[in-house]
Design a protein around this motif. Structure first.
Motif, PDB file in Angstrom:
ATOM      1  N   LEU A  27     -29.635  39.459  11.760  1.00  0.00           N
ATOM      2  CA  LEU A  27     -30.503  40.507  12.294  1.00  0.00           C
ATOM      3  C   LEU A  27     -31.861  39.844  12.519  1.00  0.00           C
ATOM      4  N   TYR A  28     -32.207  39.624  13.801  1.00  0.00           N
ATOM      5  CA  TYR A  28     -33.496  38.972  14.085  1.00  0.00           C
ATOM      6  C   TYR A  28     -34.640  39.929  13.787  1.00  0.00           C
ATOM      7  N   ARG A  29     -35.813  39.341  13.538  1.00  0.00           N
ATOM      8  CA  ARG A  29     -37.007  40.174  13.383  1.00  0.00           C
ATOM      9  C   ARG A  29     -37.183  41.011  14.639  1.00  0.00           C
ATOM     10  N   GLY A  31     -35.383  43.657  14.848  1.00  0.00           N
ATOM     11  CA  GLY A  31     -34.227  44.549  14.723  1.00  0.00           C
ATOM     12  C   GLY A  31     -33.050  44.235  15.633  1.00  0.00           C
ATOM     13  N   HIS A  32     -33.046  43.058  16.327  1.00  0.00           N
ATOM     14  CA  HIS A  32     -31.911  42.750  17.197  1.00  0.00           C
ATOM     15  C   HIS A  32     -30.761  42.155  16.376  1.00  0.00           C
ATOM     16  N   LEU A  33     -29.610  42.832  16.391  1.00  0.00           N
ATOM     17  CA  LEU A  33     -28.439  42.340  15.659  1.00  0.00           C
ATOM     18  C   LEU A  33     -27.665  41.382  16.573  1.00  0.00           C
ATOM     19  N   ALA A  34     -27.932  40.068  16.433  1.00  0.00           N
ATOM     20  CA  ALA A  34     -27.324  39.072  17.324  1.00  0.00           C
ATOM     21  C   ALA A  34     -25.897  38.767  16.896  1.00  0.00           C
ATOM     22  N   VAL A  35     -25.663  38.730  15.569  1.00  0.00           N
ATOM     23  CA  VAL A  35     -24.322  38.458  15.037  1.00  0.00           C
ATOM     24  C   VAL A  35     -24.054  39.523  13.992  1.00  0.00           C
ATOM     25  N   GLY A  52     -17.496  32.856  24.572  1.00  0.00           N
ATOM     26  CA  GLY A  52     -18.014  34.221  24.638  1.00  0.00           C
ATOM     27  C   GLY A  52     -18.995  34.355  25.773  1.00  0.00           C
ATOM     28  N   PRO A  53     -19.183  35.579  26.268  1.00  0.00           N
ATOM     29  CA  PRO A  53     -20.131  35.778  27.365  1.00  0.00           C
ATOM     30  C   PRO A  53     -21.568  35.562  26.900  1.00  0.00           C
ATOM     31  N   ASN A  54     -22.504  35.546  27.824  1.00  0.00           N
ATOM     32  CA  ASN A  54     -23.919  35.392  27.486  1.00  0.00           C
ATOM     33  C   ASN A  54     -24.303  36.425  26.424  1.00  0.00           C
ATOM     34  N   GLY A  55     -25.025  35.948  25.419  1.00  0.00           N
ATOM     35  CA  GLY A  55     -25.534  36.872  24.403  1.00  0.00           C
ATOM     36  C   GLY A  55     -24.514  37.272  23.353  1.00  0.00           C
ATOM     37  N   ALA A  56     -23.321  36.631  23.345  1.00  0.00           N
ATOM     38  CA  ALA A  56     -22.264  37.015  22.399  1.00  0.00           C
ATOM     39  C   ALA A  56     -22.594  36.614  20.960  1.00  0.00           C
ATOM     40  N   GLY A  57     -23.501  35.647  20.805  1.00  0.00           N
ATOM     41  CA  GLY A  57     -23.880  35.219  19.455  1.00  0.00           C
ATOM     42  C   GLY A  57     -23.424  33.812  19.097  1.00  0.00           C
ATOM     43  N   LYS A  58     -23.011  33.031  20.092  1.00  0.00           N
ATOM     44  CA  LYS A  58     -22.494  31.681  19.824  1.00  0.00           C
ATOM     45  C   LYS A  58     -23.592  30.782  19.249  1.00  0.00           C
ATOM     46  N   THR A  59     -24.715  30.698  19.979  1.00  0.00           N
ATOM     47  CA  THR A  59     -25.785  29.794  19.543  1.00  0.00           C
ATOM     48  C   THR A  59     -26.342  30.232  18.190  1.00  0.00           C
ATOM     49  N   THR A  60     -26.505  31.516  17.994  1.00  0.00           N
ATOM     50  CA  THR A  60     -27.038  31.996  16.710  1.00  0.00           C
ATOM     51  C   THR A  60     -26.087  31.611  15.571  1.00  0.00           C
ATOM     52  N   THR A  61     -24.779  31.728  15.812  1.00  0.00           N
ATOM     53  CA  THR A  61     -23.796  31.344  14.787  1.00  0.00           C
ATOM     54  C   THR A  61     -23.926  29.858  14.456  1.00  0.00           C
ATOM     55  N   PRO A  95     -28.038  20.321  20.923  1.00  0.00           N
ATOM     56  CA  PRO A  95     -28.492  21.694  21.171  1.00  0.00           C
ATOM     57  C   PRO A  95     -28.250  22.117  22.609  1.00  0.00           C
ATOM     58  N   GLU A  96     -28.361  23.413  22.853  1.00  0.00           N
ATOM     59  CA  GLU A  96     -28.072  23.954  24.186  1.00  0.00           C
ATOM     60  C   GLU A  96     -28.986  23.329  25.238  1.00  0.00           C
ATOM     61  N   GLN A  97     -30.268  23.171  24.876  1.00  0.00           N
ATOM     62  CA  GLN A  97     -31.198  22.547  25.830  1.00  0.00           C
ATOM     63  C   GLN A  97     -31.884  21.386  25.138  1.00  0.00           C
ATOM     64  N   ASP A 172     -23.413  22.393  21.666  1.00  0.00           N
ATOM     65  CA  ASP A 172     -23.704  23.707  22.247  1.00  0.00           C
ATOM     66  C   ASP A 172     -23.788  23.536  23.767  1.00  0.00           C
ATOM     67  N   GLU A 173     -22.808  24.035  24.462  1.00  0.00           N
ATOM     68  CA  GLU A 173     -22.732  23.937  25.928  1.00  0.00           C
ATOM     69  C   GLU A 173     -22.835  22.483  26.414  1.00  0.00           C
ATOM     70  N   PRO A 174     -21.911  21.610  26.014  1.00  0.00           N
ATOM     71  CA  PRO A 174     -22.044  20.188  26.372  1.00  0.00           C
ATOM     72  C   PRO A 174     -21.976  19.901  27.861  1.00  0.00           C
ATOM     73  N   SER A 204     -19.142  27.204  24.515  1.00  0.00           N
ATOM     74  CA  SER A 204     -19.107  27.079  25.966  1.00  0.00           C
ATOM     75  C   SER A 204     -18.789  28.408  26.621  1.00  0.00           C
ATOM     76  N   HIS A 205     -19.271  28.592  27.865  1.00  0.00           N
ATOM     77  CA  HIS A 205     -18.603  29.614  28.659  1.00  0.00           C
ATOM     78  C   HIS A 205     -17.978  28.974  29.880  1.00  0.00           C
ATOM     79  N   GLN A 206     -17.914  27.647  29.863  1.00  0.00           N
ATOM     80  CA  GLN A 206     -17.226  26.908  30.917  1.00  0.00           C
ATOM     81  C   GLN A 206     -15.751  26.817  30.513  1.00  0.00           C
TER      82      GLN A 206
HETATM   83  P1  ATP Z   1     -25.569  32.241  25.787  1.00  0.00           P
HETATM   84  O1  ATP Z   1     -24.160  31.990  26.205  1.00  0.00           O
HETATM   85  O2  ATP Z   1     -26.309  33.026  26.809  1.00  0.00           O
HETATM   86  O3  ATP Z   1     -26.284  31.025  25.337  1.00  0.00           O
HETATM   87  P2  ATP Z   1     -25.013  33.088  23.061  1.00  0.00           P
HETATM   88  O4  ATP Z   1     -23.617  33.605  22.900  1.00  0.00           O
HETATM   89  O5  ATP Z   1     -25.271  31.696  22.608  1.00  0.00           O
HETATM   90  O6  ATP Z   1     -25.490  33.305  24.560  1.00  0.00           O
HETATM   91  P3  ATP Z   1     -27.203  33.870  21.361  1.00  0.00           P
HETATM   92  O7  ATP Z   1     -28.146  32.897  21.974  1.00  0.00           O
HETATM   93  O8  ATP Z   1     -26.721  33.595  19.980  1.00  0.00           O
HETATM   94  O9  ATP Z   1     -25.942  34.133  22.287  1.00  0.00           O
HETATM   95  O10 ATP Z   1     -27.892  35.306  21.389  1.00  0.00           O
HETATM   96  C1  ATP Z   1     -27.265  36.471  20.841  1.00  0.00           C
HETATM   97  C2  ATP Z   1     -28.221  37.626  21.012  1.00  0.00           C
HETATM   98  O11 ATP Z   1     -29.350  37.440  20.158  1.00  0.00           O
HETATM   99  C3  ATP Z   1     -28.765  37.783  22.428  1.00  0.00           C
HETATM  100  O12 ATP Z   1     -28.846  39.151  22.725  1.00  0.00           O
HETATM  101  C4  ATP Z   1     -30.141  37.150  22.341  1.00  0.00           C
HETATM  102  O13 ATP Z   1     -31.025  37.759  23.259  1.00  0.00           O
HETATM  103  C5  ATP Z   1     -30.547  37.473  20.902  1.00  0.00           C
HETATM  104  N1  ATP Z   1     -31.455  36.463  20.343  1.00  0.00           N
HETATM  105  C6  ATP Z   1     -31.262  35.126  20.332  1.00  0.00           C
HETATM  106  N2  ATP Z   1     -32.297  34.510  19.723  1.00  0.00           N
HETATM  107  C7  ATP Z   1     -33.151  35.494  19.346  1.00  0.00           C
HETATM  108  C8  ATP Z   1     -34.415  35.508  18.655  1.00  0.00           C
HETATM  109  N3  ATP Z   1     -34.996  34.371  18.236  1.00  0.00           N
HETATM  110  N4  ATP Z   1     -35.003  36.698  18.441  1.00  0.00           N
HETATM  111  C9  ATP Z   1     -34.436  37.859  18.842  1.00  0.00           C
HETATM  112  N5  ATP Z   1     -33.238  37.923  19.484  1.00  0.00           N
HETATM  113  C10 ATP Z   1     -32.599  36.752  19.733  1.00  0.00           C
END
Ligand code: ATP
Length: 322
Positions: A27-29, A31-35, A52-61, A95-97, A172-174, A204-206
């Motif tokens: 739960l990011y500061r 209140g966004h529940l990313a995972v 997973g699609p964009n925003g699925a939570g891969k990078t956060t995991t 890392p992704e970037q 992350d997204e090689p 990846s989403h490739q």
């Molecule tokens: P992508 O394929 O686009 O890279 P992803 O699956 O890797 O997406 P994440 O980057 O983990 O997804 O993001 C998951 C959700 O958490 C998204 O809605 C993103 O906007 C949100 N998020 C990511 N980082 C933060 C942050 N530092 N603060 C708040 N929300 C965040």
């Protein structure tokens, strides 16, 4: 780490998973529940795709696993130990970037990361020369990072992830930013790591990339695990066979036209799917028909792309599984 009984077929003792994540939540500061709830098991020596699609939570995991983001909840283990700084020397991370200071040369970047991993100068130099050539940056060691395109930066990122000869590689997204040749090089590099017994977790989403290299996948959707399993099991459509046949006819033989689905025709080659239990009948009809030549018949395999969009759309309709 607890050793498992030896595998009599190989003589090599089987050990626990390379990665174990249990009940991860972030739960990011703000209140966004990313995972919301992710558990993940990656076997040693395998290539595992986190999809997973964009925003699925891969990078956060991945970042929670690597200690780059503080988890709200969850257990994270790497090579049988709690994830943490002590484990960082045993893993490589792209890392992704990837970003490197622009006024360093590629070799200096490698030296920096090699030193961070505790390697001595001679070992880093030797490894740098091998790795830069493996990622297609042969002869570019003295070039400034500021002169690198996005794709070249990605290649350098992969080389730095491998500098310490890690047991576990997290990418992350090689393929991001790479041209088709670059993507093929990275695929081959990943497969070469697996040959060496290195575990690879890649996000990846490739989908074509994942399909080509991964033994297993975990698919995330909206911060949860939507599906997991061996790629072949996920993609085999039970009960359907795919038939390839050649003919200059402009329609299928009448006796089988009614049972055929998904027909694709081009330059006299026909590809169509049939119920598996009708295979014998279809083979007989094509054999008896002078106009038709059967080329192959095999279990139908869905493309990961089809599978993925189907999964995401059925979840959107409120169904949990197919
Ligand atoms: P992508 O394929 O686009 O890279 P992803 O699956 O890797 O997406 P994440 O980057 O983990 O997804 O993001 C998951 C959700 O958490 C998204 O809605 C993103 O906007 C949100 N998020 C990511 N980082 C933060 C942050 N530092 N603060 C708040 N929300 C965040």
């Amino acid at each position: 780490m607890k050793a498992q009984p030896a595998d009599p077929s190989s003589g090599i003792p089987k050990i626990g998973p390379a990665i174990r994540i249990e009940g991860a939540r972030k739960l990011y500061r703000g209140g966004h529940l990313a995972v919301s709830d992710v558990s993940l098991l990656v076997d040693q020596g395998t290539v595992h795709g986190l999809l997973g699609p964009n925003g699925a939570g891969k990078t956060t995991t991945l970042k929670m696993l690597l200690g780059l983001v503080a988890p709200t909840e969850g257990t994270f283990e790497i090579l049988g130990q709690p994830a943490g700084p002590a484990m960082s020397r045993r893993l490589g991370f792209l890392p992704e970037q990837p970003y490197f200071p622009p006024l360093l040369t590629a070799s200096q970047v490698m030296m920096f990361y090699g030193r961070l991993a505790g390697m001595d100068t001679a070992a880093i130099r030797e490894r740098t020369s091998v790795l830069l050539s493996q990622v297609g940056l042969e002869g570019r060691g003295a070039d400034l990072v500021s002169s690198f395109s996005r794709g070249l930066m990605q290649r350098l990122g992969i080389a730095q992830a491998l500098v310490s000869s890690p047991e576990l590689l997290i990418l992350d997204e090689p393929a991001s930013g790479l041209d088709p040749v670059g993507q093929r090089d990275i695929r081959n590099l990943i497969l070469a790591q697996r040959e060496l017994g290195i575990t690879v977790l890649l996000s990846s989403h490739q989908l074509s990339e994942v399909e080509a290299v991964c033994d297993e996948v975990t698919i995330l959707d909206s911060g949860r695990v939507a599906q997991r399993g061996a790629i072949d099991t996920l993609l085999n459509i039970t009960g359907q066979n795919s038939v390839t046949a050649r003919s200059s006819a402009d329609q299928l033989p009448e006796k089988i036209a009614s049972i055929v689905g998904d027909v694709v025709v081009g330059s006299g080659t026909w590809v169509f799917s049939i119920p598996a239990h009708d295979s014998r009948r279809v083979v007989d009809v094509l054999d008896d028909d002078q106009e038709w030549e059967l080329v192959s018949i095999q279990p139908k395999r869905e493309s990961l792309e089809d599978y993925f969009s189907h999964l995401v759309s059925t979840r959107a309709e409120g169904q949990v599984s197919r």
